[in-house]
Design a protein around this motif. Structure first.
Motif, PDB file in Angstrom:
ATOM      1  N   LEU A 174      32.947  38.251  24.350  1.00 59.66           N
ATOM      2  CA  LEU A 174      34.273  37.662  24.521  1.00 59.66           C
ATOM      3  C   LEU A 174      34.902  37.274  23.186  1.00 59.66           C
ATOM      4  N   LYS A 175      34.085  36.967  22.217  1.00 59.20           N
ATOM      5  CA  LYS A 175      34.615  36.663  20.882  1.00 59.20           C
ATOM      6  C   LYS A 175      35.262  37.899  20.259  1.00 59.20           C
ATOM      7  N   ARG A 176      34.842  39.083  20.695  1.00 61.06           N
ATOM      8  CA  ARG A 176      35.439  40.340  20.197  1.00 61.06           C
ATOM      9  C   ARG A 176      36.740  40.674  20.908  1.00 61.06           C
ATOM     10  N   GLY A 177      36.936  40.134  22.118  1.00 57.43           N
ATOM     11  CA  GLY A 177      38.167  40.397  22.853  1.00 57.43           C
ATOM     12  C   GLY A 177      37.997  40.156  24.339  1.00 57.43           C
ATOM     13  N   PRO A 178      39.108  40.111  25.066  1.00 61.39           N
ATOM     14  CA  PRO A 178      39.065  39.855  26.515  1.00 61.39           C
ATOM     15  C   PRO A 178      38.298  40.945  27.267  1.00 61.39           C
ATOM     16  N   MET A 179      37.703  40.535  28.378  1.00 60.23           N
ATOM     17  CA  MET A 179      36.977  41.474  29.230  1.00 60.23           C
ATOM     18  C   MET A 179      37.231  41.140  30.689  1.00 60.23           C
ATOM     19  N   THR A 180      37.316  42.182  31.511  1.00 61.06           N
ATOM     20  CA  THR A 180      37.444  41.973  32.950  1.00 61.06           C
ATOM     21  C   THR A 180      36.057  41.816  33.565  1.00 61.06           C
ATOM     22  N   THR A 181      36.057  41.326  34.791  1.00 64.92           N
ATOM     23  CA  THR A 181      34.808  41.194  35.537  1.00 64.92           C
ATOM     24  C   THR A 181      34.080  42.535  35.594  1.00 64.92           C
ATOM     25  N   LYS A 182      34.810  43.588  35.872  1.00 66.94           N
ATOM     26  CA  LYS A 182      34.204  44.917  35.969  1.00 66.94           C
ATOM     27  C   LYS A 182      33.610  45.356  34.631  1.00 66.94           C
ATOM     28  N   GLN A 183      34.320  45.126  33.549  1.00 64.48           N
ATOM     29  CA  GLN A 183      33.810  45.500  32.227  1.00 64.48           C
ATOM     30  C   GLN A 183      32.526  44.740  31.906  1.00 64.48           C
ATOM     31  N   ILE A 184      32.499  43.463  32.255  1.00 60.92           N
ATOM     32  CA  ILE A 184      31.307  42.650  31.995  1.00 60.92           C
ATOM     33  C   ILE A 184      30.120  43.186  32.787  1.00 60.92           C
ATOM     34  N   ARG A 223      44.622  36.860  35.875  1.00 61.40           N
ATOM     35  CA  ARG A 223      44.538  37.934  36.857  1.00 61.40           C
ATOM     36  C   ARG A 223      45.110  39.201  36.256  1.00 61.40           C
ATOM     37  N   LYS A 224      44.429  40.309  36.485  1.00 60.54           N
ATOM     38  CA  LYS A 224      44.871  41.591  35.954  1.00 60.54           C
ATOM     39  C   LYS A 224      44.759  42.640  37.053  1.00 60.54           C
ATOM     40  N   LYS A 225      45.801  43.460  37.194  1.00 64.34           N
ATOM     41  CA  LYS A 225      45.764  44.549  38.170  1.00 64.34           C
ATOM     42  C   LYS A 225      45.046  45.738  37.554  1.00 64.34           C
ATOM     43  N   VAL A 226      44.123  46.305  38.306  1.00 66.77           N
ATOM     44  CA  VAL A 226      43.404  47.494  37.866  1.00 66.77           C
ATOM     45  C   VAL A 226      43.453  48.545  38.956  1.00 66.77           C
ATOM     46  N   LYS A 227      43.388  49.775  38.540  1.00 69.97           N
ATOM     47  CA  LYS A 227      43.415  50.892  39.479  1.00 69.97           C
ATOM     48  C   LYS A 227      41.990  51.198  39.942  1.00 69.97           C
ATOM     49  N   THR A 228      41.851  51.398  41.239  1.00 74.35           N
ATOM     50  CA  THR A 228      40.568  51.807  41.806  1.00 74.35           C
ATOM     51  C   THR A 228      40.781  53.101  42.571  1.00 74.35           C
ATOM     52  N   ARG A 229      39.726  53.646  43.088  1.00 78.39           N
ATOM     53  CA  ARG A 229      39.877  54.889  43.853  1.00 78.39           C
ATOM     54  C   ARG A 229      40.632  54.650  45.158  1.00 78.39           C
ATOM     55  N   TYR A 230      40.778  53.393  45.565  1.00 75.27           N
ATOM     56  CA  TYR A 230      41.487  53.064  46.792  1.00 75.27           C
ATOM     57  C   TYR A 230      42.905  52.548  46.538  1.00 75.27           C
ATOM     58  N   GLY A 231      43.309  52.481  45.300  1.00 67.19           N
ATOM     59  CA  GLY A 231      44.627  51.944  44.959  1.00 67.19           C
ATOM     60  C   GLY A 231      44.505  50.941  43.830  1.00 67.19           C
ATOM     61  N   THR A 255      43.909  46.755  42.677  1.00 72.40           N
ATOM     62  CA  THR A 255      43.388  45.449  43.056  1.00 72.40           C
ATOM     63  C   THR A 255      43.499  44.537  41.849  1.00 72.40           C
ATOM     64  N   GLN A 256      43.260  43.263  42.063  1.00 75.26           N
ATOM     65  CA  GLN A 256      43.284  42.318  40.956  1.00 75.26           C
ATOM     66  C   GLN A 256      41.871  41.872  40.636  1.00 75.26           C
ATOM     67  N   VAL A 257      41.602  41.744  39.347  1.00 73.91           N
ATOM     68  CA  VAL A 257      40.317  41.236  38.885  1.00 73.91           C
ATOM     69  C   VAL A 257      40.589  40.140  37.859  1.00 73.91           C
ATOM     70  N   ALA A 258      39.584  39.365  37.557  1.00 74.09           N
ATOM     71  CA  ALA A 258      39.709  38.343  36.522  1.00 74.09           C
ATOM     72  C   ALA A 258      39.509  38.996  35.159  1.00 74.09           C
ATOM     73  N   GLU A 259      40.320  38.563  34.197  1.00 77.31           N
ATOM     74  CA  GLU A 259      40.132  38.972  32.806  1.00 77.31           C
ATOM     75  C   GLU A 259      39.911  37.682  32.021  1.00 77.31           C
ATOM     76  N   TYR A 260      38.783  37.603  31.330  1.00 76.05           N
ATOM     77  CA  TYR A 260      38.392  36.392  30.624  1.00 76.05           C
ATOM     78  C   TYR A 260      38.766  36.477  29.150  1.00 76.05           C
ATOM     79  N   HIS A 261      39.303  35.359  28.635  1.00 73.61           N
ATOM     80  CA  HIS A 261      39.739  35.262  27.247  1.00 73.61           C
ATOM     81  C   HIS A 261      39.037  34.071  26.591  1.00 73.61           C
ATOM     82  N   TYR A 262      38.402  34.304  25.460  1.00 70.66           N
ATOM     83  CA  TYR A 262      37.754  33.243  24.695  1.00 70.66           C
ATOM     84  C   TYR A 262      38.783  32.618  23.760  1.00 70.66           C
TER      85      TYR A 262
END
Length: 80
Positions: free
Chosen positions: A12-22, A49-57, A59-66
């Motif tokens: 996180l010190k390098r940059g924001p990450m979403t739940t999926k990325q983590i 909250r960040k909108k991301v594309k999935t195979r179903y359309g 959705t929103q995921v959390a994006e964490y910022h340090y």
């Protein structure tokens, strides 16, 4: 500090990450729990909250910022 918390904090010190990325890149299965642990240890991490594309359309995921380390007085004022 737990090993997963150390790994997550470094990332996180390098940059924001979403739940999926983590989950995908760091192998941390419960990112929100590790973020909670880091907050309890005095690190200022915000979730947006960040909108991301999935195979179903889309959705929103959390994006964490340090944002840094909280001082003792900042931690006490948040606890009150």
């Amino acid at each position: 500090m737990k090993q997963q918390c150390e790994v997550l904090l470094k990332a996180l010190k390098r940059g924001p990450m979403t739940t999926k990325q983590i989950r995908d890149t760091l192998g941390i299965g419960m990112p929100a729990t590790r973020v909670f642990d880091l907050k309890q240890a005095g690190y200022d991490i915000v979730s947006k909250r960040k909108k991301v594309k999935t195979r179903y359309g889309k959705t929103q995921v959390a994006e964490y910022h340090y944002l840094g380390r909280l001082s003792e007085s900042q931690r006490n004022s948040q606890a009150a």
